[in-house]
Design a protein around this motif. Structure first.
Motif, PDB file in Angstrom:
ATOM      1  N   TYR A   1     140.732 -96.483 117.497  1.00  0.00           N
ATOM      2  CA  TYR A   1     140.965 -96.669 116.060  1.00  0.00           C
ATOM      3  C   TYR A   1     141.770 -95.499 115.502  1.00  0.00           C
ATOM      4  CZ  TYR A   1     140.016 -97.033 111.077  1.00  0.00           C
ATOM      5  OH  TYR A   1     140.143 -97.099 109.721  1.00  0.00           O
ATOM      6  N   GLU A   2     141.388 -94.279 115.876  1.00  0.00           N
ATOM      7  CA  GLU A   2     142.104 -93.101 115.408  1.00  0.00           C
ATOM      8  C   GLU A   2     143.548 -93.089 115.906  1.00  0.00           C
ATOM      9  OE1 GLU A   2     141.431 -88.774 116.790  1.00  0.00           O
ATOM     10  OE2 GLU A   2     140.059 -89.107 115.113  1.00  0.00           O
ATOM     11  N   PHE A   3     143.755 -93.483 117.145  1.00  0.00           N
ATOM     12  CA  PHE A   3     145.105 -93.525 117.721  1.00  0.00           C
ATOM     13  C   PHE A   3     145.974 -94.547 116.996  1.00  0.00           C
ATOM     14  CE2 PHE A   3     148.101 -95.314 120.844  1.00  0.00           C
ATOM     15  CZ  PHE A   3     148.834 -94.179 121.115  1.00  0.00           C
ATOM     16  N   ILE A   4     145.436 -95.729 116.747  1.00  0.00           N
ATOM     17  CA  ILE A   4     146.194 -96.781 116.066  1.00  0.00           C
ATOM     18  C   ILE A   4     146.509 -96.380 114.622  1.00  0.00           C
ATOM     19  CG2 ILE A   4     146.024 -99.135 115.152  1.00  0.00           C
ATOM     20  CD1 ILE A   4     144.479 -99.817 117.747  1.00  0.00           C
ATOM     21  N   MET A   5     145.544 -95.793 113.930  1.00  0.00           N
ATOM     22  CA  MET A   5     145.770 -95.413 112.537  1.00  0.00           C
ATOM     23  C   MET A   5     146.743 -94.248 112.424  1.00  0.00           C
ATOM     24  SD  MET A   5     144.321 -97.714 110.974  1.00  0.00           S
ATOM     25  CE  MET A   5     144.413 -97.221 109.271  1.00  0.00           C
TER      26      MET A   5
ATOM     27  N   ALA B   1     131.333 -97.134 121.846  1.00  0.00           N
ATOM     28  CA  ALA B   1     131.673 -96.870 120.445  1.00  0.00           C
ATOM     29  C   ALA B   1     132.592 -95.663 120.323  1.00  0.00           C
ATOM     30  CB  ALA B   1     130.397 -96.662 119.634  1.00  0.00           C
ATOM     31  N   ILE B   2     132.391 -94.641 121.155  1.00  0.00           N
ATOM     32  CA  ILE B   2     133.280 -93.476 121.138  1.00  0.00           C
ATOM     33  C   ILE B   2     134.686 -93.877 121.580  1.00  0.00           C
ATOM     34  CG2 ILE B   2     133.751 -91.245 122.244  1.00  0.00           C
ATOM     35  CD1 ILE B   2     130.705 -90.777 122.219  1.00  0.00           C
ATOM     36  N   ILE B   3     134.771 -94.705 122.608  1.00  0.00           N
ATOM     37  CA  ILE B   3     136.076 -95.206 123.051  1.00  0.00           C
ATOM     38  C   ILE B   3     136.752 -95.968 121.910  1.00  0.00           C
ATOM     39  CG2 ILE B   3     137.206 -96.874 124.589  1.00  0.00           C
ATOM     40  CD1 ILE B   3     135.086 -96.096 126.711  1.00  0.00           C
ATOM     41  N   LEU B   4     135.983 -96.793 121.217  1.00  0.00           N
ATOM     42  CA  LEU B   4     136.526 -97.556 120.098  1.00  0.00           C
ATOM     43  C   LEU B   4     136.982 -96.641 118.965  1.00  0.00           C
ATOM     44  CD1 LEU B   4     137.024-100.458 119.125  1.00  0.00           C
ATOM     45  CD2 LEU B   4     134.745-100.397 118.119  1.00  0.00           C
ATOM     46  N   LEU B   5     136.246 -95.571 118.689  1.00  0.00           N
ATOM     47  CA  LEU B   5     136.658 -94.625 117.657  1.00  0.00           C
ATOM     48  C   LEU B   5     137.971 -93.942 118.019  1.00  0.00           C
ATOM     49  CD1 LEU B   5     133.332 -92.882 116.568  1.00  0.00           C
ATOM     50  CD2 LEU B   5     134.859 -94.250 115.136  1.00  0.00           C
TER      51      LEU B   5
ATOM     52  N   ARG C   1     129.538 -91.519 116.040  1.00  0.00           N
ATOM     53  CA  ARG C   1     130.217 -90.774 114.979  1.00  0.00           C
ATOM     54  C   ARG C   1     129.775 -89.325 114.948  1.00  0.00           C
ATOM     55  NH1 ARG C   1     129.704 -93.715 109.522  1.00  0.00           N
ATOM     56  NH2 ARG C   1     130.963 -91.920 108.893  1.00  0.00           N
ATOM     57  N   ALA C   2     128.535 -89.046 115.352  1.00  0.00           N
ATOM     58  CA  ALA C   2     128.047 -87.667 115.383  1.00  0.00           C
ATOM     59  C   ALA C   2     128.616 -86.902 116.575  1.00  0.00           C
ATOM     60  CB  ALA C   2     126.520 -87.660 115.446  1.00  0.00           C
ATOM     61  N   ILE C   3     128.822 -87.582 117.701  1.00  0.00           N
ATOM     62  CA  ILE C   3     129.309 -86.925 118.916  1.00  0.00           C
ATOM     63  C   ILE C   3     130.809 -86.690 118.852  1.00  0.00           C
ATOM     64  CG2 ILE C   3     129.663 -87.250 121.398  1.00  0.00           C
ATOM     65  CD1 ILE C   3     126.952 -88.710 121.434  1.00  0.00           C
TER      66      ILE C   3
ATOM     67  N   PRO D   1     134.300 -85.667 117.553  1.00  0.00           N
ATOM     68  CA  PRO D   1     134.760 -84.757 116.505  1.00  0.00           C
ATOM     69  C   PRO D   1     135.750 -85.442 115.575  1.00  0.00           C
ATOM     70  CG  PRO D   1     135.862 -84.275 118.574  1.00  0.00           C
ATOM     71  CD  PRO D   1     134.829 -85.326 118.867  1.00  0.00           C
ATOM     72  N   GLY D   2     135.833 -84.930 114.370  1.00  0.00           N
ATOM     73  CA  GLY D   2     136.790 -85.457 113.409  1.00  0.00           C
ATOM     74  C   GLY D   2     136.124 -86.267 112.319  1.00  0.00           C
ATOM     75  N   SER D   3     136.908 -86.635 111.347  1.00  0.00           N
ATOM     76  CA  SER D   3     136.422 -87.392 110.205  1.00  0.00           C
ATOM     77  C   SER D   3     136.604 -88.888 110.458  1.00  0.00           C
ATOM     78  CB  SER D   3     137.195 -86.990 108.952  1.00  0.00           C
ATOM     79  OG  SER D   3     136.821 -87.811 107.877  1.00  0.00           O
ATOM     80  N   ASP D   4     135.529 -89.628 110.298  1.00  0.00           N
ATOM     81  CA  ASP D   4     135.566 -91.079 110.450  1.00  0.00           C
ATOM     82  C   ASP D   4     134.999 -91.705 109.177  1.00  0.00           C
ATOM     83  OD1 ASP D   4     136.442 -90.978 113.190  1.00  0.00           O
ATOM     84  OD2 ASP D   4     134.403 -90.411 113.715  1.00  0.00           O
ATOM     85  N   PRO D   5     135.823 -91.856 108.145  1.00  0.00           N
ATOM     86  CA  PRO D   5     135.315 -92.368 106.876  1.00  0.00           C
ATOM     87  C   PRO D   5     135.043 -93.867 106.942  1.00  0.00           C
ATOM     88  CG  PRO D   5     137.675 -92.032 106.727  1.00  0.00           C
ATOM     89  CD  PRO D   5     137.246 -91.552 108.086  1.00  0.00           C
TER      90      PRO D   5
END
Length: 84
Positions: A75-79, A68-72, A18-20, A22-26
């Motif tokens: 997740y962002e793409f799907i949302m 985890a970055i791939i998963l983020l 989450r730190a690496i 970019p963007g908001s991951d609430p």
């Protein structure tokens, strides 16, 4: 002790991802831990596909963060598709 270690490594990998990225991951602590644990599974798959042994240690942590970055990103793409 293995389960507690898995939670700790999952938390560290999730926080680093989450730190690496970019963007908001609430998300809260529990979702960050789950992100790190699932990221470790994805990272292990990526490591084995490339032919690297990532069972524990620093290499395992690096691939957990990569997963985890791939998963983020997924997740962002799907949302983003869902809110259109």
């Amino acid at each position: 002790m293995g389960f507690i270690w898995m939670i700790i490594v999952g938390l560290v990998a999730g926080l680093l991802a989450r730190a690496i990225k970019p963007g908001s991951d609430p998300m809260g602590w529990i979702m960050t831990i789950i992100l790190g644990i699932v990221g470790a599974l994805i990272g292990g798959f990526v490591a084995s596909a490339v032919g690297i042994n990532a069972n524990g240690g620093f290499t395992g942590l690096i691939f957990s963060v990569i997963g985890a970055i791939i998963l983020l990103f997924l997740y962002e793409f799907i949302m983003s598709k869902r809110h259109v």
